[in-house]
Design an enzyme around this catalytic site. Structure first.
Site: not given
Lengths: 814, 56
Positions: A517, A701, A705
């Site tokens: 991410d 995080d 996600d």
């Protein structure tokens, strides 16, 4: 300018020091009035030793007024039920005062000095009987007399020394984990004390065997051993029996089946031998075996529970209270669970939004980072939707509630997560299958041996089968994997990588794709000022920066934190939501923000669209561009290149816009970048990769996600991750250092090698010993020594994993 | 050697006592926090006596 940092929280102070506090007879610099107030409170309480004891800096304090008003709410009895219970009055009831016990979750505990500080500070309040702060669970248990002190006062006292208290609502799952943990410690205690005792008698019997012992004492010792081994088998070894029974019912034999047969068989045979007064007894082996296995399972369980302990569920994203606007226009503080669809609520600056709704009044910027991962707040006006769990950053707004509880978007994400978890592929399944085969082989072999001897020497048949089971006892085999996993888990934990599922180590070497991410993972997750472009030379760079900082110091927007502190006075500051700021300095009107607002009518376009650009103007004359960016983690680039050299495919999935994602991807050398991905897109992308037979490691995080973390073969959450993301990831990068990701992959390969060595040794030993035992050549004591020795070899080999890797040191030396 | 008939039962009673003490400790949450107490033993009491201003 020398780098100064706050004495309390160790955050760097930009610009001159404006706040100080007297600690240990010296004026110490403070970064903000919050830290100053907290430090003063600590010193005036006589607790300044805290600063000497601590090993970690404190968290930056904040003086939120909303929190104080919220605490008052907990004096209401109906809200207390969940975390306060009344204690039965003591037997010597001279004092009629009713005592209460409250459990609080304390946010901001960083090291054991925090425990010391909190315990001493809270216990100095009148009416508080006792305080216990638990460092690993971050909870405080307070006993107090409600006539003398209110719970809100205790929570305020916690706030005064720089922590935040929340009511601790134990989830059902947590309660179960705690029960399991306690149960396990009891079983371990019985097994270890029992083993020590039985071993003692066993030594006496072995010595007696060689030196001659009267048979009456031999019998006594056997009976006592039987007595002590009984609770070990029936209490401590019970989890193995129940797991074996479950395996048999599911027709999927695992390690627990031969373990149970060995424990149960050896115990029953020894008991039979004791009653008959013939043959050998194996109570010592039974107890020791149980203890070894149980210790392995306990360590594994503790690692698994560790992440759960600090975890809190979704509802912590929701505020504990909110302001409801009644029909007569007055407001009252209510609990979010009391909200109904159609209620009007007022959300003040800095508060979390308790329910989904539509804005009725006012305009503000909403920080939706918890849901979308987007760190820049989104401007919202009358009629726009707001989502539960997001934060109102700028102005107070009034919202009409449209969805509550289970119908909010936050709950929808939670459901998506459950779905994803359901289809999670488990690598462990394969290992299970191999173990199942081995177990079946051993069982079939024993049955064969039994029938062979039954026809040749019926008297010895039972004892020979037992030595087969003891000798091939998969002790080493069953220790092979857990011992290696425990050693490596401990090592990685000391490096800041917390593994919560053993499948991480089994799965890491098989990974083919690593997906990151962006925000908070490859980047720091905070905006910083990276570029200043001056358009007009009238003012110097530092003058312009100071003016911008002075203006921004009046804003709560995350952009404002990117600017240094400034002392330049600004008059008539106006904050125009989603546009910018305006103020007067020395008779000139300065504006900073969007070009259309800052210099209306002038053609001004930002230098590029890679950064977030702010324009500064004086009397509508554009003077400078300020470029803000989310800074990359310093180690990110090297990590990506090393992952690529290892032959792994690296990808980037982000909710950010294409320009930013492409730039980051280019800078780091990531070819496969996907921008503007929603949680569904991310999930779909990972599942598509998996459908092509790839194994995906996801590092992320945010709450957005979580579904993808759950769906990926393996997932790692960053230290800054939301609690929910932490709970559902397989591993947690506590140190926030991406380098540990590489260490983990290397270690996982080592672990796989060591497990293979261990398995080879254990299987080799068992296969060698099986014919010997089956032919009746092996005396039972030889089998017992062989079994223990092979276990020791396996454990010793596994312990090599807890040392730092050799090639690491070698490369540093070059 | 006959003393074994007394000593061994006494040892068994000791074991039972040890196990029950352990169970008591587990029930009283002595094993809840395995990190904190290891450090807190090193910290002194604060200089100002707080017990004085506390009502008995």
């Amino acid at each position: 300018m020398s780098e100064k940092s706050c004495f309390h929280c160790h955050l760097p102070i930009n610009g001159p020091v404006q706040f100080t506090a007297l600690i240990d007879g010296e004026d110490r610099p403070m970064c903000c009035p919050g830290c100053q107030a907290v430090a003063t409170a600590i010193v005036s309480g006589g607790l300044d030793n805290y600063y000497r004891y601590r090993s970690e800096p404190a968290q930056q304090a904040d003086l939120s007024q909303a929190l104080k008003a919220e605490y008052k709410l907990y004096d209401r009895e109906d809200l207390q039920q969940s975390f306060i219970r009344s204690l039965p009055s003591s037997r010597s009831s001279h004092s009629p005062q009713q005592k209460y016990e409250a459990r609080l979750l304390i946010e901001g505990i960083t090291c054991s000095a925090c425990v010391w500080l909190l315990e001493h500070h809270i216990s100095s309040i009148k009416g508080v009987e006792s305080v216990t702060v638990n460092l690993s669970q971050h909870t405080a248990t307070v006993t107090f007399i409600s006539d003398t002190v209110k719970i809100s006062e205790i929570m305020l006292a916690v706030l005064a020394v720089g922590y935040r208290a929340h009511p601790w609502r134990q989830e059902q799952q947590d309660a179960l984990l705690e029960k399991e943990h306690k149960q396990f410690i009891r079983r371990l205690a019985v097994a270890s004390i029992g083993t020590m005792q039985v071993m003692m008698y066993a030594i006496a019997m072995y010595a007696g065997g060689s030196q001659g012992m009267e048979s009456e004492f031999r019998t006594l010792m056997r009976w006592v051993s039987a007595l002590i081994a009984t609770p070990v088998v029936f209490y401590s070894a019970r989890p193995f029996f129940s797991a074996a029974w479950r395996d048999i019912k599911n027709r999927h034999p695992g390690m627990d089946v031969p373990v149970s047969i060995a424990i149960g068989g050896a115990y029953l045979a020894s008991l039979w031998g004791t009653i008959q007064g013939t043959g050998e007894v194996y109570f010592d082996s039974v107890s020791m075996f149980t203890l070894f296995l149980l210790s392995g399972r306990f360590l594994e369980m503790r690692a698994r529970h560790h992440t759960n302990q600090t975890s809190r569920s979704l509802h912590l994203l929701l505020p504990e209270s909110c302001l409801r606007v009644n029909k007569d226009g007055n407001t009252e503080r209510v609990s979010p669970s009391d909200l109904q669809v159609g209620d009007n609520i007022r959300i003040l600056t800095g508060e979390n939004i308790p329910a989904d709704g539509t804005i009725l009044n006012g305009q503000s910027s909403i920080n939706e980072s918890a849901l979308t991962g987007e760190y820049l707040p989104v401007a919202k006006h009358i009629g726009d939707q707001v989502t539960a769990g997001t934060i109102n950053t700028e102005n107070a707004i009034e919202v009409e509630v449209t969805h509550v509880g289970q119908n909010t978007r936050l709950s929808a994400i939670a459901r998506l997560l459950e779905q994803a978890q359901g289809d999670k592929p488990t690598i462990a399944r394969q290992a299970d299958r191999v173990a199942g085969w081995f177990v079946c082989t051993v069982l079939i072999a024993s049955v064969g041996v039994y029938f062979y001897w039954l026809q040749h020497e019926p008297d010895d048949a039972f004892w020979i089968v037992l030595s087969v089971l003891v000798a091939t006892c998969p002790c080493a085999l069953s220790l092979a994997t857990p011992a290696a996993l425990t050693a490596v888990t401990g090592f990685l934990q000391s490096k800041g990588m917390l593994i919560s599922h053993s499948r991480v180590l089994e799965g890491l070497p098989q990974i083919t794709h690593v997906i990151f991410d962006k925000t908070g993972t490859l980047t720091q997750g905070d905006l910083s000022l990276t570029s200043v472009k001056i358009l007009n030379k009238t003012y110097s760079r530092s003058e312009l920066l100071d003016v911008a900082a002075a203006l921004e110091s009046h804003s709560e927007h995350p952009i404002a934190h990117a600017f240094p502190a400034s002392t330049t006075p600004v008059k008539d500051v106006e904050n125009i939501t989603a546009q910018g700021l305006q103020g007067r300095i020395a008779g000139h009107t300065w504006r900073i923000g969007k070009p259309s607002f800052v210099s209306p009518g002038m053609e001004a376009s930002p230098p590029d669209n890679h950064l977030t650009w702010l324009l500064l103007s004086c009397d509508k004359m554009p003077l400078a561009w300020f470029g803000l960016d989310d800074t990359l983690r310093p180690e990110a680039k090297q990590i990506i290149s090393e992952l690529t050299t290892k032959g792994l495919q690296v990808g980037l999935l982000s909710g950010d816009n294409q320009g930013v994602v492409n730039r980051v991807g280019k800078e780091l050398g990531i070819e496969s970048c996907h921008a503007q991905a929603t949680p569904d897109d991310k999930l779909g992308y990972v599942q598509q990769l998996q459908a092509q037979g790839n194994r995906v490691l996801m590092i992320g995080d945010g709450v957005n996600d979580i579904p993808v973390l759950a769906a990926a073969d393996l997932s790692v959450a960053m230290n800054t991750a939301s609690d929910l993301a932490r709970t559902h990831a397989d591993a947690l990068l506590l140190s926030g250092d991406l380098n540990q990701l590489l260490t983990s992959i290397d270690k996982a390969c080592d672990t796989r090698r060591i497990i293979r060595e261990n398995m080879t040794w254990a299987l080799g030993y068992n296969l060698l010993v099986l014919p010997l035992a089956a032919s009746g050549w092996l005396a039972p004591w030889m089998a017992a020594i062989g079994m223990s020795a092979s276990s020791l070899v396996v454990v010793g080999n596994a312990l090599r994993l807890s040392k730092p890797p050799k090639q690491d040191r070698a490369t540093h030396g070059e | 050697m006959d003393s074994l008939y007394i000593l061994i039962p006494i040892a068994v009673v000791f074991v039972a006592v040890a196990v029950s003490v352990f169970f008591w400790a587990v029930d009283n949450n002595q094993f809840d926090d395995l990190e904190g107490p290891a450090h807190s033993i090193l910290f002194d009491e604060p200089e100002t006596k707080q017990n004085k201003d506390k009502q008995p």
